[in-house]
Design an enzyme around this catalytic site. Sequence first.
Site, short mmCIF file in Angstrom:
data_model
loop_
_atom_site.label_atom_id
_atom_site.label_comp_id
_atom_site.label_asym_id
_atom_site.label_seq_id
_atom_site.Cartn_x
_atom_site.Cartn_y
_atom_site.Cartn_z
N ASP A 149 -20.66 114.15 56.17
CA ASP A 149 -21.39 113.30 57.11
C ASP A 149 -20.77 111.91 57.07
O ASP A 149 -20.81 111.24 56.05
CB ASP A 149 -22.88 113.23 56.70
CG ASP A 149 -23.67 112.35 57.66
OD1 ASP A 149 -23.87 112.78 58.81
OD2 ASP A 149 -24.08 111.26 57.26
N GLU A 189 -18.66 116.47 61.93
CA GLU A 189 -19.37 116.33 63.19
C GLU A 189 -18.40 115.85 64.26
O GLU A 189 -17.53 115.04 63.97
CB GLU A 189 -20.49 115.31 63.02
CG GLU A 189 -21.77 115.72 63.64
CD GLU A 189 -22.91 114.85 63.15
OE1 GLU A 189 -23.97 114.90 63.75
OE2 GLU A 189 -22.74 114.11 62.16
N CYS A 191 -34.21 119.76 58.84
CA CYS A 191 -34.35 119.97 57.40
C CYS A 191 -33.35 121.01 56.94
O CYS A 191 -33.27 122.10 57.52
CB CYS A 191 -35.78 120.44 57.08
SG CYS A 191 -35.97 120.95 55.36
N CYS A 216 -35.48 124.29 55.52
CA CYS A 216 -36.23 125.26 56.33
C CYS A 216 -35.96 125.18 57.82
O CYS A 216 -36.42 126.02 58.59
CB CYS A 216 -37.74 125.09 56.08
SG CYS A 216 -38.38 123.54 56.76
N CYS A 256 -39.35 116.34 54.67
CA CYS A 256 -39.69 117.49 55.51
C CYS A 256 -41.20 117.71 55.46
O CYS A 256 -41.79 117.83 54.38
CB CYS A 256 -38.97 118.74 55.03
SG CYS A 256 -39.42 120.18 56.02
N CYS A 292 -41.69 121.99 54.57
CA CYS A 292 -41.49 122.56 53.24
C CYS A 292 -41.54 121.51 52.13
O CYS A 292 -41.41 121.84 50.95
CB CYS A 292 -40.19 123.36 53.17
SG CYS A 292 -38.72 122.34 53.14
N ASP A 306 -28.33 111.31 54.45
CA ASP A 306 -26.95 111.70 54.72
C ASP A 306 -26.58 113.01 54.02
O ASP A 306 -25.83 113.83 54.56
CB ASP A 306 -26.00 110.58 54.28
CG ASP A 306 -26.22 109.31 55.08
OD1 ASP A 306 -26.69 109.42 56.23
OD2 ASP A 306 -25.95 108.22 54.55
ZN ZN Z 1 -38.07 121.80 55.26
#
Ligand code: ZN
Length: 411
Positions: free
Chosen positions: A195, A279, A332, A335, A351, A354, A361
């Site tokens: 990243d 990216e 996330c 999940c 998150c 979860c 980053d």
């Molecule tokens: Zn999550």
Amino acid sequence: MSTIQRAYKTELDLNDQQLTACRKHAGAARWAYNWGLARKQDAYRKTGNSPSAIDLHRELNALKQTEVPWMYKVSKCAPQEALRNLDRAFAHFFRRAQLKQQGKLHGKLGYPTRKSKKRGLGSFRLTGAIVVFPGVIQLPRLGRLRLKERGYLPTGGVKVFSATVTEQAGHWYVSLLVEHEHVVPENSGPVVGVDLGLKRLATLSDGAIAENPRHLKTRLRKIKRLHRAVTRKVKGSQNRKKAARRLGTAYRTVANQRANTLHQFTSRLAKTKSVVVIEDLNVAGMLKNHSLALAIGDVGWGAFRRQLTYKAAWYGCRVVVASRWEPSSKTCSGCGWVDDTLTLADRVFHCEACGLVLDRDVNAAINLAQLAGSSPDSLNACGGDGAGLGRTAQVKRSSAKQEPDTFSTPV
Ligand SMILES: [Zn+2]
């Protein structure tokens, strides 16, 4: 076993006579380029067609007998290659114009402009009999030129295509384009997502951080002062020239430091990782945003991607470019829950599904790493800005540099 093309760039150690000869060659190349540009524009205005580099070279040879006899003193390659560069510059412009018409490009088209001595003496390219010795390079018409670094240029086992001599802030460099056999090593390193950032150069999915040295920023004050010193001096004066040279040197230092940091980082990635997921950032578009422009230019993202790409091919690493629209920082990594409210100011990812709490980053980098399997697109050639100063090596660029999503080179 495959063959690769790469360039080796190193500094020349010239005596006064050689310096004069190099200046003449650079001058001849610049003159031919500007003359060719004017000829092309003129012919296009009158006939709607424009002469090719070959036509122009023929015409220029005739001119040597009358108008520019001094050109006999330099290698015929210098003007010839300059005219080829001009053809390439137009091809580049037309390609970009076409992309713009198709709506795939939002940037400058880069219509070829005159080369001015004020912006540096420039460069010239020579082909033909080029021989390299450990501390010396022998070029057509220029003879044996000493090198500041012994043993860097390959002396044997390579096919030499050309040598380009360039002046930068009073220093002269030669860049040797060669082709050689290359064995891609077995690479059993891990998969990693990278990243890229502004505060940090990069964050890896394994948690490692590459700090951004911000060479330009720390030196910006000095550069600003030197800029003012130039503009305060009388135009055309010796003092102004001296001040301009000091400014050029400061810029060169920054550029060298930036290139060095990037080269070390990209080499380490290509050598130790089997797959690197990055990216696809629209660097050109982001540079338009002035508050970000300085920081991004300092990191050298375009150069990062270009270097990583060609080095990956050397070291058996695969580069995967994730789509620009993949919300890697908002998703996330545990999940898949997407946080639509995440802003640039949020440094930690929480998150709500979860309960994962992770550095923003690192979370983004892990998401990128997870794309490695899903995307078959490896990338082994791409464009970007050429921030490489000092001693750099690069493979020949692909012509498809405006379509960064899916292409690979025959390595
Ligand atoms: Zn999550």
